[in-house]
Design a protein around this motif. Structure first.
Motif, short mmCIF file in Angstrom:
data_model
loop_
_atom_site.label_atom_id
_atom_site.label_comp_id
_atom_site.label_asym_id
_atom_site.label_seq_id
_atom_site.Cartn_x
_atom_site.Cartn_y
_atom_site.Cartn_z
N THR A 169 37.44 -6.54 -31.05
CA THR A 169 38.32 -7.29 -30.15
C THR A 169 38.65 -6.42 -28.96
OG1 THR A 169 40.42 -8.45 -29.98
CG2 THR A 169 40.34 -6.55 -31.42
N GLU A 172 43.30 -8.40 -26.51
CA GLU A 172 43.88 -9.56 -27.17
C GLU A 172 44.50 -9.18 -28.51
OE1 GLU A 172 40.79 -9.05 -26.55
OE2 GLU A 172 39.96 -10.56 -25.19
N ALA A 191 37.93 -14.41 -29.11
CA ALA A 191 38.78 -13.26 -28.81
C ALA A 191 38.53 -12.15 -29.82
CB ALA A 191 40.25 -13.66 -28.80
#
Lengths: 213, 213
Positions: A169, A172, A191
């Motif tokens: 990731t 986020e 995400a």
DNA sequence: CCGCATCCCATGTGATACTG
DNA sequence: CAGTATCACATGGGATGCGG
């Protein structure tokens, strides 16, 4: 060289005289993850000028917060026992500052040590105790962290390995930790990218690690 | 005017960008005791230059930590709800710094607000709950504090009044809080002077307020 | 290369004086 | 009372150098 003083006989002022100078608390933050060499500290604090880093290291040694690791062939800095007692301060600062984090900007980096301390801040010992032992690998840009949760114990180290869930990731991760982005949505929107393991374990991750926004 | 940034996407750095500048955390410390006017803040921070105080007040307002109290005829500064959430940070800093406090120097003062926060740091809620409600007046040089303990609740305000025990002391209060000076010895050596009430209540005070050295 | 030390300039801080 | 204004100085930032 003598630390600038505040002229008050008070614990808070004393603390700030020791670790209140610019960059000092960030050196402590990174050393809370583990002993570090000069170059490693510099890498974890990309914008610190080298003269400031050298000065801070000297000051923090003089006042007993850090020391050069004894009987080590190379020069390694580590916290003294007293320095390690700053952990509650760093965690409290991190939890408070987390709420003021907006979206990341181009010129902001996520360093492995900062992320490690963030995970320690977000760790819910009580909740983790009720969940089965689980290990994760989290890729966050530069940082590649191996996160092992076993009951109330948390261990975060760098690197990869065989784990229950590996995911990647970016910034986020903040929304994930605050609960503003559900694990399911994080996966469907991309995400969070699941690299290995069952994606449903991401929900367990978010229950184990949480920070109020 | 834009706060100097650290270039990291991290809660700790964000916190330090907001309240890490010199003097900022001490302004927060004093405002944790209650709303204060400009002159009161200046009096509680005897060595702060007036331009720095003005600058910090502006910055702390801009980033939502403090505000001018609304619908108040005079100008009064107070913490925002978010600013009040800094209390754990200030308490943790105070507890840590307490251990590094040596003996006081000539040029160091004890201010009422600093002492109030020190008492809050030292307050043992769990122990206080087991003791009968007790009120104290503590004279500490300039500071004259009215301390009311009722179960798990602590209230510290300035001033005098009818209390169970009134005593006067000086910087030796540190040894009293750390346990390095027993209440009995404190009285017999004159480090603490009992003004009103039974001296044995000083022992209850030291059980209610304690900080590790 | 690693662990700093030096240099120079921009900025922040501190002391004092002053003002609406 | 609640701040500005001014100026000297200390500290921070960035680039560069340098010895082990």
């Amino acid at each position: 060289m003598a630390a600038r003083e505040y002229g008050q006989y008070c614990g808070v002022t004393r603390a700030l005289e020791l670790v209140g100078e610019r960059w000092a608390m960030l050196i402590v933050r990174d050393l809370l993850v583990g002993p570090r060499r000069y170059g490693e500290l510099a890498a974890g604090l990309p914008r610190i000028p080298s003269n400031i880093l050298a000065t801070r290291l000297k000051e923090l040694q003089e006042c007993g917060v850090i020391r050069r690791a004894p009987r080590s062939r190379v020069i390694v800095y580590e916290l003294t026992p007293y320095g390690r007692e700053l952990e509650p301060v760093v965690l409290a600062l991190g939890a408070w500052g987390f709420k003021a984090m907006g979206d990341p900007r181009e010129d902001q980096v996520i360093t492995p040590d900062a992320m490690t301390m963030a995970l320690r801040t977000a760790f819910r010992e009580d909740i983790a105790s009720t969940l089965p032992a689980t290990s994760y690998v989290a890729h966050l840009g530069l940082a590649e962290l191996l996160v092992r949760v076993d009951g109330p114990r948390l261990d975060v180290s760098r690197g990869d390995g065989p784990v229950d869930l590996a995911f990647a990731t970016g910034p986020e991760v903040r929304l994930l930790l605050s609960g503003d982005l559900s694990p399911e949505r994080a996966i469907t929107t991309g995400a969070v990218e699941i690299l290995r393991g069952p994606g449903r374990l991401l929900e367990r991750f978010t229950r184990t690690f949480h920070l109020a926004a």
